[in-house]
Design a protein around this motif. Structure first.
Motif, PDB file in Angstrom:
ATOM      1  N   LYS A  57      86.930 -39.228   7.967  1.00 58.70           N
ATOM      2  CA  LYS A  57      85.844 -39.683   7.201  1.00 58.70           C
ATOM      3  C   LYS A  57      85.733 -41.319   7.741  1.00 58.70           C
ATOM      4  O   LYS A  57      86.017 -41.823   8.520  1.00 58.70           O
ATOM      5  CB  LYS A  57      86.423 -39.707   5.960  1.00 58.70           C
ATOM      6  CG  LYS A  57      86.825 -38.287   5.388  1.00 58.70           C
ATOM      7  CD  LYS A  57      86.585 -38.234   3.901  1.00 58.70           C
ATOM      8  CE  LYS A  57      86.724 -36.374   3.377  1.00 58.70           C
ATOM      9  NZ  LYS A  57      86.544 -36.600   1.609  1.00 58.70           N
ATOM     10  N   TYR A 114      78.500 -31.710   0.650  1.00 58.80           N
ATOM     11  CA  TYR A 114      78.693 -31.840  -0.884  1.00 58.80           C
ATOM     12  C   TYR A 114      78.453 -31.346  -1.679  1.00 58.80           C
ATOM     13  O   TYR A 114      78.722 -31.477  -2.761  1.00 58.80           O
ATOM     14  CB  TYR A 114      79.627 -33.438  -0.309  1.00 58.80           C
ATOM     15  CG  TYR A 114      80.584 -32.937  -0.447  1.00 58.80           C
ATOM     16  CD1 TYR A 114      81.912 -33.170  -0.388  1.00 58.80           C
ATOM     17  CD2 TYR A 114      80.440 -34.959   1.071  1.00 58.80           C
ATOM     18  CE1 TYR A 114      83.615 -33.293   0.794  1.00 58.80           C
ATOM     19  CE2 TYR A 114      81.949 -34.987   1.009  1.00 58.80           C
ATOM     20  CZ  TYR A 114      82.633 -34.374   1.085  1.00 58.80           C
ATOM     21  OH  TYR A 114      84.172 -34.812   2.237  1.00 58.80           O
ATOM     22  N   PHE A 119      82.975 -37.740  -9.450  1.00 57.00           N
ATOM     23  CA  PHE A 119      82.755 -39.056  -8.883  1.00 57.00           C
ATOM     24  C   PHE A 119      82.082 -38.562  -7.399  1.00 57.00           C
ATOM     25  O   PHE A 119      82.297 -39.482  -6.292  1.00 57.00           O
ATOM     26  CB  PHE A 119      84.305 -38.272  -7.368  1.00 57.00           C
ATOM     27  CG  PHE A 119      84.265 -36.891  -7.993  1.00 57.00           C
ATOM     28  CD1 PHE A 119      84.238 -36.244  -6.891  1.00 57.00           C
ATOM     29  CD2 PHE A 119      85.493 -36.041  -8.713  1.00 57.00           C
ATOM     30  CE1 PHE A 119      83.997 -35.212  -6.355  1.00 57.00           C
ATOM     31  CE2 PHE A 119      85.100 -34.912  -8.095  1.00 57.00           C
ATOM     32  CZ  PHE A 119      84.784 -34.261  -7.177  1.00 57.00           C
ATOM     33  N   LEU A 155      81.343 -40.863  -3.662  1.00 56.98           N
ATOM     34  CA  LEU A 155      81.797 -39.825  -2.772  1.00 56.98           C
ATOM     35  C   LEU A 155      80.498 -40.428  -2.006  1.00 56.98           C
ATOM     36  O   LEU A 155      80.801 -39.975  -0.676  1.00 56.98           O
ATOM     37  CB  LEU A 155      81.714 -38.366  -3.304  1.00 56.98           C
ATOM     38  CG  LEU A 155      81.815 -37.103  -1.869  1.00 56.98           C
ATOM     39  CD1 LEU A 155      83.419 -37.912  -1.043  1.00 56.98           C
ATOM     40  CD2 LEU A 155      81.690 -36.114  -2.983  1.00 56.98           C
ATOM     41  N   THR A 161      94.536 -32.925  -2.169  1.00 58.54           N
ATOM     42  CA  THR A 161      93.254 -33.360  -2.896  1.00 58.54           C
ATOM     43  C   THR A 161      94.043 -35.260  -2.908  1.00 58.54           C
ATOM     44  O   THR A 161      93.533 -36.204  -2.846  1.00 58.54           O
ATOM     45  CB  THR A 161      91.957 -33.093  -3.306  1.00 58.54           C
ATOM     46  OG1 THR A 161      91.762 -32.065  -2.460  1.00 58.54           O
ATOM     47  CG2 THR A 161      91.274 -33.915  -3.949  1.00 58.54           C
ATOM     48  N   ARG A 214      96.945 -36.984   5.260  1.00 58.03           N
ATOM     49  CA  ARG A 214      96.480 -37.781   3.829  1.00 58.03           C
ATOM     50  C   ARG A 214      98.143 -38.509   2.929  1.00 58.03           C
ATOM     51  O   ARG A 214      97.999 -39.504   2.584  1.00 58.03           O
ATOM     52  CB  ARG A 214      96.106 -36.557   2.749  1.00 58.03           C
ATOM     53  CG  ARG A 214      94.582 -36.959   3.121  1.00 58.03           C
ATOM     54  CD  ARG A 214      94.139 -35.636   1.791  1.00 58.03           C
ATOM     55  NE  ARG A 214      92.562 -35.192   2.736  1.00 58.03           N
ATOM     56  CZ  ARG A 214      92.177 -35.106   1.467  1.00 58.03           C
ATOM     57  NH1 ARG A 214      92.366 -33.478   1.067  1.00 58.03           N
ATOM     58  NH2 ARG A 214      90.444 -34.075   1.957  1.00 58.03           N
ATOM     59  N   LEU A 250      92.118 -41.775  -4.171  1.00 53.57           N
ATOM     60  CA  LEU A 250      91.374 -40.202  -3.794  1.00 53.57           C
ATOM     61  C   LEU A 250      90.689 -39.941  -3.256  1.00 53.57           C
ATOM     62  O   LEU A 250      90.125 -38.501  -2.423  1.00 53.57           O
ATOM     63  CB  LEU A 250      91.532 -39.922  -5.303  1.00 53.57           C
ATOM     64  CG  LEU A 250      90.685 -38.861  -6.205  1.00 53.57           C
ATOM     65  CD1 LEU A 250      91.429 -37.715  -5.823  1.00 53.57           C
ATOM     66  CD2 LEU A 250      90.946 -38.643  -7.596  1.00 53.57           C
ATOM     67  N   ASN A 310      89.883 -40.851   1.377  1.00 50.82           N
ATOM     68  CA  ASN A 310      91.474 -39.591   1.506  1.00 50.82           C
ATOM     69  C   ASN A 310      91.654 -39.593   3.152  1.00 50.82           C
ATOM     70  O   ASN A 310      92.087 -38.684   3.599  1.00 50.82           O
ATOM     71  CB  ASN A 310      91.385 -38.476   1.145  1.00 50.82           C
ATOM     72  CG  ASN A 310      90.415 -38.020   0.683  1.00 50.82           C
ATOM     73  OD1 ASN A 310      89.694 -38.000   1.732  1.00 50.82           O
ATOM     74  ND2 ASN A 310      90.684 -36.765   0.231  1.00 50.82           N
ATOM     75  N   HIS A 325      88.167 -34.673   5.828  1.00 44.74           N
ATOM     76  CA  HIS A 325      88.448 -33.622   5.332  1.00 44.74           C
ATOM     77  C   HIS A 325      88.301 -32.320   6.006  1.00 44.74           C
ATOM     78  O   HIS A 325      88.739 -32.334   7.224  1.00 44.74           O
ATOM     79  CB  HIS A 325      86.703 -33.598   4.602  1.00 44.74           C
ATOM     80  CG  HIS A 325      85.951 -31.800   4.241  1.00 44.74           C
ATOM     81  ND1 HIS A 325      86.160 -32.025   3.161  1.00 44.74           N
ATOM     82  CD2 HIS A 325      85.050 -31.595   5.773  1.00 44.74           C
ATOM     83  CE1 HIS A 325      85.477 -31.249   3.345  1.00 44.74           C
ATOM     84  NE2 HIS A 325      85.061 -30.604   4.863  1.00 44.74           N
TER      85      HIS A 325
END
Ligand code: CMP
Length: 145
Positions: free
Chosen positions: A11, A51, A59, A63, A93, A104, A111, A114, A117
């Protein structure tokens, strides 16, 4: 067991922090096979589609903003049981559920930010791989051999 394909993505926080090589090393050291790779920056429409299952969650705006904040590196992993093995390797997660030794747990207390993915199921994996690599992803698995 026949090979499965899954998507692992570094990410924007992982890319910014210089963790691309580390994530790749962990995958390769474990014996998982990388069969395609792409660095790109998500725009808002791509992130919403990627997503979509989280659309409507509290969230979701955070995100989207995070996932479009910089480039990501997407890896196609192809190995027996790849989906479960990659999920185990990245960790849970929720920060408090992450086991030491997972990516992670070792590199994030957050959260949302992280680091990585990974696809959660075979249907998610196929959908995410087509979104990221297009329909050509299915033929790339043997090119490195
Ligand atoms: P990821 O596995 O990419 O899937 C959805 C992402 O949303 C998750 O990792 C986190 O980055 C982010 N996220 C933020 N808050 C939550 C939450 N409460 N539950 C699940 N995911 C969350």
């Amino acid at each position: 067991m026949t090979s499965e394909r899954t998507l692992l993505m570094v990410k924007p926080d992982g890319v910014r922090r210089g963790l691309i090589g580390l994530v790749i090393a962990r995958i390769e050291q474990k014996g998982l096979v990388i069969s395609n790779m792409r660095m790109f920056r998500m725009d808002d429409a791509f992130a919403r589609t990627f997503y979509a299952e989280h659309d409507g969650r509290d969230f979701f705006p955070v995100l989207l903003s995070f996932m479009t904040s910089g480039p990501v590196v997407a890896l196609q992993i192809e190995s027996p049981n790849a989906i479960a093995l990659v999920r185990t390797t990245i960790g849970a997660t929720r920060p408090e559920d992450r086991l030491p030794g997972t990516i992670r747990a070792d590199f994030s207390t957050q959260l949302t930010e992280n680091v990585v993915h990974a696809s959660a199921s075979s249907s998610d994996a196929e959908r995410e791989l087509v979104l990221v690599f297009g329909s050509s992803h299915a033929t790339l698995g043997t090119e490195h051999e």
